[in-house]
Write a protein that holds these residues in place. Structure first.
Motif, PDB file in Angstrom:
ATOM      1  N   ALA A 240      31.037  42.688  61.662  1.00  0.00           N
ATOM      2  CA  ALA A 240      32.130  42.429  60.723  1.00  0.00           C
ATOM      3  C   ALA A 240      33.213  41.550  61.348  1.00  0.00           C
ATOM      4  CB  ALA A 240      32.730  43.746  60.260  1.00  0.00           C
ATOM      5  N   GLY A 241      33.134  41.320  62.669  1.00  0.00           N
ATOM      6  CA  GLY A 241      34.135  40.466  63.320  1.00  0.00           C
ATOM      7  C   GLY A 241      35.287  41.219  63.944  1.00  0.00           C
ATOM      8  N   VAL A 242      35.143  42.552  64.084  1.00  0.00           N
ATOM      9  CA  VAL A 242      36.200  43.348  64.730  1.00  0.00           C
ATOM     10  C   VAL A 242      36.148  43.101  66.236  1.00  0.00           C
ATOM     11  CG1 VAL A 242      36.981  45.700  65.200  1.00  0.00           C
ATOM     12  CG2 VAL A 242      36.115  45.099  62.937  1.00  0.00           C
ATOM     13  N   PRO A 243      37.298  42.814  66.883  1.00  0.00           N
ATOM     14  CA  PRO A 243      37.271  42.567  68.328  1.00  0.00           C
ATOM     15  C   PRO A 243      37.066  43.845  69.134  1.00  0.00           C
ATOM     16  CG  PRO A 243      39.512  42.451  67.510  1.00  0.00           C
ATOM     17  CD  PRO A 243      38.641  42.643  66.314  1.00  0.00           C
ATOM     18  N   ALA A 244      36.500  43.699  70.341  1.00  0.00           N
ATOM     19  CA  ALA A 244      36.293  44.835  71.242  1.00  0.00           C
ATOM     20  C   ALA A 244      37.414  44.883  72.265  1.00  0.00           C
ATOM     21  CB  ALA A 244      34.943  44.708  71.939  1.00  0.00           C
ATOM     22  N   GLY A 245      37.384  45.917  73.121  1.00  0.00           N
ATOM     23  CA  GLY A 245      38.397  46.029  74.162  1.00  0.00           C
ATOM     24  C   GLY A 245      38.113  45.088  75.324  1.00  0.00           C
ATOM     25  N   ASP A 246      39.043  45.093  76.313  1.00  0.00           N
ATOM     26  CA  ASP A 246      38.900  44.176  77.436  1.00  0.00           C
ATOM     27  C   ASP A 246      39.532  44.822  78.677  1.00  0.00           C
ATOM     28  OD1 ASP A 246      38.935  42.182  79.286  1.00  0.00           O
ATOM     29  OD2 ASP A 246      39.712  40.648  77.939  1.00  0.00           O
TER      30      ASP A 246
ATOM     31  N   LEU B 192      42.849  43.496  80.284  1.00  0.00           N
ATOM     32  CA  LEU B 192      44.146  43.845  79.700  1.00  0.00           C
ATOM     33  C   LEU B 192      44.854  44.910  80.541  1.00  0.00           C
ATOM     34  CD1 LEU B 192      46.192  43.794  77.335  1.00  0.00           C
ATOM     35  CD2 LEU B 192      44.873  45.640  76.323  1.00  0.00           C
TER      36      LEU B 192
ATOM     37  N   LEU C  38      30.584  47.166  63.510  1.00  0.00           N
ATOM     38  CA  LEU C  38      31.942  46.630  63.663  1.00  0.00           C
ATOM     39  C   LEU C  38      31.882  45.208  64.222  1.00  0.00           C
ATOM     40  CD1 LEU C  38      33.826  49.695  65.191  1.00  0.00           C
ATOM     41  CD2 LEU C  38      34.125  48.741  62.909  1.00  0.00           C
TER      42      LEU C  38
ATOM     43  N   LEU D   3      30.815  47.391  71.733  1.00  0.00           N
ATOM     44  CA  LEU D   3      31.297  47.792  70.408  1.00  0.00           C
ATOM     45  C   LEU D   3      30.120  48.179  69.536  1.00  0.00           C
ATOM     46  CD1 LEU D   3      34.050  47.922  69.046  1.00  0.00           C
ATOM     47  CD2 LEU D   3      33.642  45.632  68.167  1.00  0.00           C
ATOM     48  N   ASP D   4      30.392  49.101  68.615  1.00  0.00           N
ATOM     49  CA  ASP D   4      29.446  49.485  67.575  1.00  0.00           C
ATOM     50  C   ASP D   4      28.944  48.228  66.854  1.00  0.00           C
ATOM     51  OD1 ASP D   4      28.450  51.617  65.660  1.00  0.00           O
ATOM     52  OD2 ASP D   4      29.643  50.357  64.318  1.00  0.00           O
TER      53      ASP D   4
ATOM     54  N   MET E 215      39.668  55.832  71.722  1.00  0.00           N
ATOM     55  CA  MET E 215      40.232  54.556  71.282  1.00  0.00           C
ATOM     56  C   MET E 215      39.793  53.475  72.258  1.00  0.00           C
ATOM     57  SD  MET E 215      43.900  56.202  70.422  1.00  0.00           S
ATOM     58  CE  MET E 215      44.909  54.836  69.927  1.00  0.00           C
ATOM     59  N   ASN E 216      39.245  52.390  71.735  1.00  0.00           N
ATOM     60  CA  ASN E 216      38.643  51.394  72.609  1.00  0.00           C
ATOM     61  C   ASN E 216      39.625  50.284  72.974  1.00  0.00           C
ATOM     62  OD1 ASN E 216      37.136  49.577  73.959  1.00  0.00           O
ATOM     63  ND2 ASN E 216      35.639  49.236  72.347  1.00  0.00           N
ATOM     64  N   PHE E 217      40.337  50.470  74.080  1.00  0.00           N
ATOM     65  CA  PHE E 217      41.195  49.394  74.567  1.00  0.00           C
ATOM     66  C   PHE E 217      40.476  48.522  75.585  1.00  0.00           C
ATOM     67  CE2 PHE E 217      44.217  52.774  73.492  1.00  0.00           C
ATOM     68  CZ  PHE E 217      45.112  52.079  72.722  1.00  0.00           C
TER      69      PHE E 217
END
Lengths: 215, 77, 630
Positions: free
Chosen positions: C316-322, C325, C313, C309-310, C302-304
């Motif tokens: 498509a505008g899906v955010p990546a982890g950071d 955080l 994805l 990012l792939d 799980m990419n927190f």
């Protein structure tokens, strides 16, 4: 309640040590302790919400959310609400020693909770159903599964709690004066519902919907 | 049920009131949930949604969870 | 021996080892049968290790029997609280499940000192390595990394156990209660810490880890050293202990105070313990989230925290982890955690000073509220650990300001101590020496704090040995020395015997000056350019003398702690009894027999005056019932 404590007090048997709390005092402390535990759990769920608002964000657009099917989410939210209603009814019934209503309400609470759990796993997580989101779908997948998963763990412990209290109620272990077990179960179950009250809009309603490509 | 100061006198009339209170709360919560759903789909405002959630939470805390018992039934000293 | 082998401790450990091993082999062989899952032929299978460690914890809890009463309650029974040694010799209470808070407090204390010795041994090992430039006896940087990482987290576990020892033993006694509000939960808090410590220690041997005690991603999510999982789990599971004991202490202080003890007549230590407990019961949850996320990212993908990012994805505008955080959620706990250690310590200082200066505590209400103030402000300063990160600059200034604000309630405490000492009739037995030593060392730590909390200077000093010096000064001044003061002070109460005063003074005069040398020189080498978490340094830094002296000071500190342990162990075996009230304290526990009876007092005590009216004629604090005939 009653001035003579030893009637219900089989905890301390014949002699009550004046240094130790009575059952009634203990219940007051239990209640405060359980509320403190809920307050503590607020920080857990708040951290997950913080992760959601921190990561599901685009510098230009603002808040984002994954594009997930809306109808099942609304239906399961309502199912959890109904279970909360029955839990409240069971608590009132236990306080009035209304065994029949207690039994029916606990059973309904349990069944509704189970429907919610299975619904989340099958329709939302897509286990054995159509998949809309995966744990590996970027920050969407990670935070979505963390939030629903952490909530589901609490639903499972809540269901176990409900089952135990239901059985103990059937054995006649709760009275008008001392039904702390039922009250504790109710507070916990409502708390699980309370968390979902915040999680539902945070996951499904707030922000711009982004479709996740799944191969 | 914590309203009964004399549990032995608690008649069925009072019980029905307490049961009804739970049911009415449930109805309000259900309506608020549906409102939330439509707000989310047609007027997506995060502030409004959070306010709705807080209103629901206040109802649950007050009536279902009985938070007031903490200070009404909890004075030890 | 027979009693030891059948004790809860041994049963639990055997249960943990057996269940961990069985579940590990089962899960591993199950994973080998599933298509598409890769299981390494040699070495450990990481997901199986994680699951097995969690199952092993349940194995410990079930086989040691700490949850038995709860299981009985679930089955509808009403089990009694078991008091006393159950027909076994008295010492077996400390290795068995016992619900008495004094037994649990001493269990925590023994546990704390035991873990402290392990953590200290690790520190001595890497200090020997750092005494000279070049690698001395360690084979690799990874070994060094494991040593300092393990030193950090093991010491943290030891300090939490020490805080548990003080709050558990002293809390109920000082407020005149018979026990904690939830005795079974109290036992659970202690016993869940034991398997967690075992998991942490096992991590050193099963691969080790190189992430430091903070475990920042993206390093912690990608490192090949599997010990990082044991570290994360051990850390996480210890959190249950913190949360449970925190809320237990708050409920106890709210509901179980003696008659007449209003909030502002509570002993000052209890105020501090409650403030620390509130932090413990709340913020610990967030670090649990941070650690779970790292475990989830490592085992489930799980990419927190990874900003990569792939491409599909991403398009498509899906955010990546950071990774930032993690630092936010982690420090939201881990900064207040330091206050969880120092608040009880500072409470001990305020508690003991009036006794040894024979004067009322100056500004009681301000001291009481300053503990709560430190706790609340402490929740709003976390990001000062991230002043050099990529966090937006607009966030940094508020956090700098809130950090400097901590100096206000802390300053209240310092000035109150000074005013209490002022014109006092001072006495200098070992506990008082340690109290004064704590004040001097905590001042070092306190004064070096604002330098690190200010953005400009932090840019230069971040991640240097200056931070190490500052941190150790706050923790020694705020926790370790007050903890030792408390051990010496309440030793006659706990055991009924007196410790050896000369050995106690030798301990003090080696340890405190040794610490000054160590801490000041650490700050100095930091300013001169020595980085933290580095196995080696060049001779051209010109800090060889300082480094060698730090190592010598570390060894001195280590020996002095051994002197204390010898002192305590040999004093317990003495036959002669300690005086009833050796410090002429007004506190209720010194008006009761030592060691204290099972329920602390023979009958409920009553508070009739102010707690710290030392030197005032005819002032009484508590009326304590005495044995028969009175």
């Amino acid at each position: 309640m009653s001035a003579v404590a030893h009637g219900h007090d089989d905890h301390h048997g014949e002699l009550h040590n004046p240094m130790e709390p009575t059952r009634q005092e203990q219940i007051v402390m239990n209640r405060f302790g359980l509320w403190l535990f809920c307050f503590s759990e607020v920080f857990l769920f708040a951290a997950l919400l913080a992760a959601r608002f921190y990561l599901w964000r685009d510098p230009d657009v603002g808040a984002l959310r994954p594009d997930l099917p809306q109808a099942p989410a609304l239906i399961f939210t309502c199912v959890l609400l109904v279970s909360s209603f029955f839990m409240n009814r069971a608590e009132v019934a236990a306080a009035n020693e209304d065994r029949a209503t207690f039994n029916f309400s606990m059973a309904s609470t349990f069944v509704m909770g189970l429907i919610f759990l299975v619904g989340v796993i099958v329709l939302e997580w897509g286990v054995g159903g159509e998949t809309h989101i995966l744990p590996t779908s970027g920050a969407f997948g990670a935070v979505f599964f963390a939030m629903t998963g952490m909530h589901a763990i609490h639903v499972i412990t809540g269901l176990i709690f409900v089952a135990i209290v239901w059985r103990n109620g059937n054995l006649g272990n709760y009275s008008r004066e001392d039904h702390w077990g039922v009250e504790a179960c109710a507070i916990y179950w409502h708390f699980v519902d309370l968390v979902w009250i915040f999680f539902y809009p945070a996951i499904y309603l707030i922000g711009l919907a982004v479709h996740i490509p799944i191969h | 049920m914590s309203d009964h100061s004399h549990p032995e006198k608690a008649g069925s009339a009072i019980d029905r009131n307490v049961y009804r209170k739970g049911f009415n709360t449930f109805l309000v919560l259900a309506v608020l949930t549906v409102v939330e759903y439509f707000v989310g789909l047609w007027f997506p405002s995060a502030v409004l949604l959070i306010l709705l959630a807080i209103a629901k939470a206040a109802l649950v805390l007050n009536i279902f969870m009985g938070i007031t018992k903490l200070w009404r039934g909890g004075d030890h000293h | 021996m027979k009693y030891f082998l059948t004790s809860a401790l041994v049963r639990g450990l055997v249960g943990q080892i057996v269940t961990t091993w069985l579940s590990y082999s089962l899960i591993r062989s199950f994973r080998m049968t599933v298509e598409g899952w890769t299981v390494p032929e040699v070495g450990l299978d990481e997901p199986a290790v994680v699951l097995a460690c969690i199952i092993g914890l349940f194995g410990f809890l079930l086989s040691c029997g700490v949850v038995t009463d709860w299981l009985k309650m679930m089955a509808g029974h009403k089990p009694h609280l078991k008091h006393g040694a159950q027909g076994r010799p008295g010492w077996t209470r400390y290795v068995n499940i016992d619900v008495n808070h004094k037994v649990i407090g001493i269990q925590y204390g023994l546990n704390s000192i035991f873990i402290l010795l392990i953590g200290g041994l690790l520190a001595i090992l890497f200090r020997l390595e750092l005494a000279m430039p070049g690698l001395q006896f360690l084979q690799s940087g990874d070994q060094y990394n494991t040593l300092f990482s393990a030193h950090g987290i093991i010491m943290i576990a030891a300090i939490f156990a020490g805080v548990g020892a003080m709050t558990n033993y002293l809390g109920p006694v000082l407020i005149g209660a018979s026990d904690m509000a939830f005795p079974r939960l109290n036992a659970f808090s202690y016993w869940v810490g034991v398997p967690s410590a075992v998991i942490l220690l096992a991590g050193i041997f099963l691969g080790g880890w190189d992430t430091g005690w903070v475990g920042y991603p993206t390093h912690s999510t990608t490192t090949k050293m599997i010990g990082v999982q044991m570290f994360l789990l051990g850390f996480y599971l210890n959190g249950f202990s913190s949360i449970a004991s925190g809320l237990n202490m708050v409920v106890t202080a709210v509901y179980m105070r003696a008659k007449g003890m209003s909030y502002f007549r509570m002993p000052i230590f209890v105020w501090a313990a409650v403030a620390a407990s509130i932090l413990q019961a709340t913020t610990t949850q967030t670090v649990g989230v941070a650690l779970t996320m790292v475990v989830a990212q490592r085992t489930l993908g799980m990419n927190f925290f990874t900003p990569i990012l792939d491409p599909e994805l991403l398009a498509a505008g899906v955010p990546a982890g950071d990774p930032i955080l993690f630092q936010h959620i982690f420090w939201f706990y881990s900064h207040p955690a330091v206050y969880v250690w120092i608040l009880p310590g500072l409470g001990i200082i305020s508690e003991l000073l009036p006794v040894f200066t024979r004067k009322p505590l100056f500004g009681y209400k301000w001291i009481a509220l300053s503990s709560v103030g430190i706790a609340l402000v402490g929740m709003l300063v976390w990001a000062h650990h991230m002043l050099t990160s990529s966090m937006p600059p607009t966030w940094k200034i508020p956090f700098m300001l809130s950090t400097l604000l901590v100096a206000v309630p802390t300053g209240v405490k310092f000035f109150s101590w000074l005013a209490t000492i002022w014109e006092g009739k001072m006495r200098f037995p070992t506990p008082m020496l340690f109290v004064l030593g704590s004040i001097s060392v905590f001042l070092l730590g306190g004064l070096s704090g604002p330098i690190l909390g200010t953005i400009g200077t932090d840019m230069h000093l971040h991640d240097t040995y200056f931070v190490v010096g500052h941190f150790h000064a706050t923790v020694f001044g705020g926790f370790v020395f007050p903890f030792f003061a408390a051990i010496y002070y309440w030793f006659p109460k706990m055991t009924g015997k007196m410790y050896d005063e000369l050995l106690g003074k030798i301990h003090f005069w080696i340890m405190v000056p040794g610490f000054w040398v160590m801490s000041l020189l650490q700050m100095r080498v930091g300013v001169l350019g020595m980085r933290r978490r580095i196995a080696d340094y060049g001779p051209d830094l010109g800090i060889q003398v300082e480094q060698a002296l730090i190592t010598v000071a570390t060894l001195a500190i280590g020996w002095s702690v051994l002197i204390m342990i010898y002192n305590l162990v040999s004093s317990v075996r003495k036959t002669e009894l300690a005086p009833e009230n050796p410090w002429e304290s007004r506190s209720p526990e010194f008006l009761a027999p030592s060691p204290l009876p099972e329920f602390n007092y023979l009958a409920p005590i009553e508070v009739v005056g102010e707690p710290y009216d030392y030197g005032l004629e005819g002032a009484t604090y508590a009326v304590v019932p005495t044995p028969a005939g009175d």
